[in-house]
Design a protein around this motif. Structure first.
Motif, PDB file in Angstrom:
ATOM      1  N   SER A 226      -5.014  -8.168   9.608  1.00  0.00           N
ATOM      2  CA  SER A 226      -4.472  -7.334   8.540  1.00  0.00           C
ATOM      3  C   SER A 226      -4.871  -7.885   7.187  1.00  0.00           C
ATOM      4  CB  SER A 226      -2.934  -7.362   8.577  1.00  0.00           C
ATOM      5  OG  SER A 226      -2.422  -6.274   9.237  1.00  0.00           O
ATOM      6  N   THR A 256       2.351  -8.361   2.449  1.00  0.00           N
ATOM      7  CA  THR A 256       2.348  -6.900   2.497  1.00  0.00           C
ATOM      8  C   THR A 256       0.925  -6.358   2.519  1.00  0.00           C
ATOM      9  OG1 THR A 256       3.037  -4.852   1.405  1.00  0.00           O
ATOM     10  CG2 THR A 256       2.537  -6.714  -0.033  1.00  0.00           C
ATOM     11  N   THR A 257       0.750  -5.289   3.260  1.00  0.00           N
ATOM     12  CA  THR A 257      -0.540  -4.584   3.244  1.00  0.00           C
ATOM     13  C   THR A 257      -0.472  -3.431   2.247  1.00  0.00           C
ATOM     14  OG1 THR A 257       0.294  -3.262   5.075  1.00  0.00           O
ATOM     15  CG2 THR A 257      -1.153  -5.085   5.634  1.00  0.00           C
ATOM     16  N   THR A 261       3.038  -0.020  -3.015  1.00  0.00           N
ATOM     17  CA  THR A 261       4.376   0.586  -2.906  1.00  0.00           C
ATOM     18  C   THR A 261       5.471  -0.268  -3.555  1.00  0.00           C
ATOM     19  OG1 THR A 261       4.842  -0.470  -0.774  1.00  0.00           O
ATOM     20  CG2 THR A 261       3.741   1.676  -0.700  1.00  0.00           C
ATOM     21  N   VAL A 339       9.931 -10.398  12.154  1.00  0.00           N
ATOM     22  CA  VAL A 339       9.635 -11.563  12.988  1.00  0.00           C
ATOM     23  C   VAL A 339       9.378 -12.777  12.110  1.00  0.00           C
ATOM     24  CG1 VAL A 339       8.802 -10.340  15.032  1.00  0.00           C
ATOM     25  CG2 VAL A 339       7.216 -10.828  13.194  1.00  0.00           C
ATOM     26  N   TYR A 342       5.369 -14.057  11.617  1.00  0.00           N
ATOM     27  CA  TYR A 342       4.284 -13.226  11.094  1.00  0.00           C
ATOM     28  C   TYR A 342       4.385 -13.242   9.576  1.00  0.00           C
ATOM     29  CZ  TYR A 342       0.985  -9.443  10.451  1.00  0.00           C
ATOM     30  OH  TYR A 342      -0.109  -8.706  10.073  1.00  0.00           O
ATOM     31  N   VAL A 347      10.111  -9.739   4.161  1.00  0.00           N
ATOM     32  CA  VAL A 347       9.488  -8.436   3.953  1.00  0.00           C
ATOM     33  C   VAL A 347      10.062  -7.775   2.712  1.00  0.00           C
ATOM     34  CG1 VAL A 347       9.304  -6.096   4.897  1.00  0.00           C
ATOM     35  CG2 VAL A 347       9.029  -8.057   6.404  1.00  0.00           C
ATOM     36  N   GLY A 353       7.942   4.424   2.556  1.00  0.00           N
ATOM     37  CA  GLY A 353       6.593   4.318   3.101  1.00  0.00           C
ATOM     38  C   GLY A 353       6.510   3.642   4.452  1.00  0.00           C
ATOM     39  N   ASP A 354       7.569   2.978   4.878  1.00  0.00           N
ATOM     40  CA  ASP A 354       7.532   2.229   6.133  1.00  0.00           C
ATOM     41  C   ASP A 354       8.655   2.725   7.042  1.00  0.00           C
ATOM     42  OD1 ASP A 354       6.603  -0.838   7.253  1.00  0.00           O
ATOM     43  OD2 ASP A 354       8.507  -0.018   7.959  1.00  0.00           O
ATOM     44  N   ARG A 356      10.083   1.568   9.724  1.00  0.00           N
ATOM     45  CA  ARG A 356      11.143   0.612  10.115  1.00  0.00           C
ATOM     46  C   ARG A 356      12.147   0.426   8.983  1.00  0.00           C
ATOM     47  NH1 ARG A 356       6.819  -3.900  11.403  1.00  0.00           N
ATOM     48  NH2 ARG A 356       6.098  -2.948   9.479  1.00  0.00           N
TER      49      ARG A 356
END
Ligand code: ANZ
Ligand code: ZN
Length: 571
Positions: A226, A256-257, A261, A339, A342, A347, A353-354, A356
């Motif tokens: 990613s 973040t990818t 946002t 997690v 990762y 987060v 936009g996500d 979850r």
């Protein structure tokens, strides 16, 4: 006409083949070589129809190749370490070696009756000290080169197998072997640093021209590269005030990818295992609910969390961070869909936009601020070109994950947003300028946890010395042999065995303790195909010249369930 009588004809011909050495490889032949390989079986009992079909495919390819004029290497062996042998031994008050070798004899006899064209002279048996010593040798070489590490971290624990598992061995939160629910435990374990090769493993998939697309796809997903950015948020003090000059401890970084946002970040989430979480809530009214959540999250596996489709649970920490792009204060939550291992384990939540984050926001009544829209969205006419925030809630059924146009996003309003978008590039550049962000690449692949708390495996060649620390067993002392006198039924383990652990330190000569963990059996199956090319070598695992003459395997036959276990580890 004479009737076909298999009981008469087959044993007679099979004997003739064997006596003529029809299937033993002639290494001096100048015919072109072909290496036909089937995944070696686990000796769990007699062979079943699954084996018959798998090994028949291999035999057809091998015989066909031979008839076409190839010099064919077609070997067979046994993946002979593992838990079933241990469990059977406990049940029958027997020894794993006894059970294993009996099953090997049974299977070998059946293979012979099937008339498979194996070169029996090259048999590899994983629990044979002449084989496993080289597994230990490889371990030492990895160690010398910095590819072995021992560290404490939350790991997958199968309560029923009483051992840890690699991430690859956990399927939907359950043990790959016994299907029990896997728990998280903090333990010190041994790892192979497969992540050092994450990029190479991904790049080289292109070179595996004969491999099925779906195996390559599964590996690529598992490696999970990613591209994104690390973004620094600033932690507020207990009273909720941002420090004027944030110190290093006041920074919480997220991966973040979708930096594009950032204006839609309405809360912030930490993984339950996040280091420093306890300190954030210590002594406050939020401590108990947060710690309850941490406890409950131990039952949710990393895989489930990453998939993100289980019911999400969270708790507010009472603390806040400041969003570096707009100075806005957002609440910090802890939740079981994040997690720990990762990215950074933290987060920036952007529910618009996500998906979850969206579900979590709905459940806990957190704002869903639209900052990216498709041009056909009913909100678009009102918000297009809108830099400041006028709408702070949406009635969408789900998050908007696609590319779109940024709205309510300050100076970035109007730019295209999405993964690798111009909006993302502009915001990352601005963060870098401020010293609050940095481009980075993350991989989903984790280091391979190879230690197991079980007897019937390859002993890890290490010694714990009170003076010198963890010391490798000298090469000349290999193999570290498994002790034969063990009473598994009485609950004895390598760790409690009277003689095994006691040893002297190879460095200082003082009293020391041998490592009592064994290696994951997948270490044995990661290189056996090379041993077949030089199976009797007593000076090395194999002679590279011999191995290179046969490798790579031309045709490999086995189950798709090994796509990201065995087939990744072998690479
Ligand atoms: C904000 C955001 C907004 C995100 C958005 C996505 C969409 P991949 O593509 O798999 O790399 N993330 C980061 N670390 C995480 C962790 N430890 N546990 C769970 N989720 C984590 O996913 C990257 C995205 O996954 C990151 O980008 C982050 O959410 C989340 F509209 O940041 B994103
Ligand atoms: Zn020592």
């Amino acid at each position: 006409m004479k009737p076909y009588n298999p009981h008469e004809i087959e044993p007679r011909l099979q004997l003739q083949w064997e006596e003529a050495g029809l299937y033993s490889v002639d290494e001096n032949s100048d015919k072109p070589r072909k290496y036909v390989l089937e995944m070696f079986p686990y000796p769990s009992g007699d062979i079943h129809m699954g084996h018959v079909s798998n090994y028949t495919y291999g035999d057809v390819v091998a015989r066909y190749s031979k008839m076409r004029g190839f010099n064919v290497l077609h070997p067979m062996g046994w993946d002979a370490f593992g838990l079933p042998a241990e469990n059977a031994a406990i049940k029958h008050h027997s020894h794993p070696a006894l059970w294993t070798y009996q099953n090997i004899d049974t299977q070998r006899a059946s293979f012979k009756r099937m008339g498979f064209s194996y070169d029996w002279d090259r048999t590899v048996v994983a629990c044979d000290p002449e084989y496993y010593r080289w597994g230990q040798w490889i371990f030492l070489k990895f160690w010398e080169r910095g590819l072995v590490e021992r560290r404490n971290s939350p790991v997958n624990w199968c309560p029923s197998c009483a051992t840890v598992l690699a991430n690859e061995q956990v399927t939907e939160g359950r043990c790959w072997r016994c299907n029990s629910e896997v728990e998280k435990r903090d333990l010190t374990q041994w790892y192979f640093k497969i992540t050092d090769y994450a990029q190479e493993l991904l790049d080289d998939l292109d070179q595996l021209t004969g491999w099925p697309e779906r195996v390559k796809q599964q590996q690529a997903n598992w490696i999970g590269r990613s591209e994104g950015a690390n973004v620094d948020f600033i932690l507020c003090d207990m009273a909720g005030n941002a420090p004027a000059e944030p110190a290093e401890d006041d920074i919480i970084t997220v991966f973040t990818t979708r930096a594009d946002t950032l204006f839609g970040c309405s809360f912030f989430v930490l993984a339950p295992e996040y280091k420093g979480l306890q300190a954030l809530v210590a002594g406050t009214e939020y401590e108990q609910p947060v710690m309850d959540l941490v406890e409950a999250a131990k039952k949710v596996s990393a895989v489930e969390r990453a998939q993100g489709d289980h019911e999400k649970h969270g708790a507010f920490t009472g603390r806040y961070v400041v969003n570096p792009i707009n100075g806005e204060k957002v609440p910090i939550w802890v939740a079981d869909y994040v997690v720990a291992d990762y990215g950074t384990g933290a987060v920036m939540a952007v529910p618009c936009g996500d998906q979850r984050d969206f579900e979590f926001a709905r459940k806990y009544n957190l704002p869903i601020i639209p900052i990216i829209l498709g041009e056909d969205d009913p909100l678009f006419p009102q918000l297009s070109g809108q830099q400041g925030r006028v709408v702070t809630e949406v009635d969408w059924p789900q998050a908007y994950a696609a590319e779109g146009i940024l709205v309510q996003s300050g100076p970035y309003t109007g730019l295209v947003g999405g993964k690798h978008s111009e909006g993302e590039a502009a915001i990352v550049a601005a963060l870098e300028e401020m010293g609050r962000g940095k481009r980075t690449v993350e991989f989903r692949l984790r280091d391979w946890l190879i230690s197991r708390q079980r007897y019937w495996g390859n002993p890890i060649p290490a010694i714990h010395c009170p003076q010198c620390g963890v010391v490798p067993v000298p090469e000349e002392d290999l193999p570290v042999r498994l002790p034969e006198d063990i009473d598994l039924a009485a609950g004895e383990t390598l760790a409690t065995h009277a003689g095994f652990a006691d040893c002297t330190c190879p460095k200082c000569g003082g009293k020391a303790r041998r490592e009592t963990d064994t290696m994951d059996t997948f270490t044995c199956s990661s290189w056996y195909y090379m041993r077949y090319t030089d199976p009797h070598n007593v000076h090395a695992p194999f002679d590279p010249a011999k191995t290179n003459a046969w490798m790579p395997v031309d045709q490999y036959i086995g189950g798709i369930e090994h796509a990201i276990l065995h087939l990744l580890y072998s690479r």
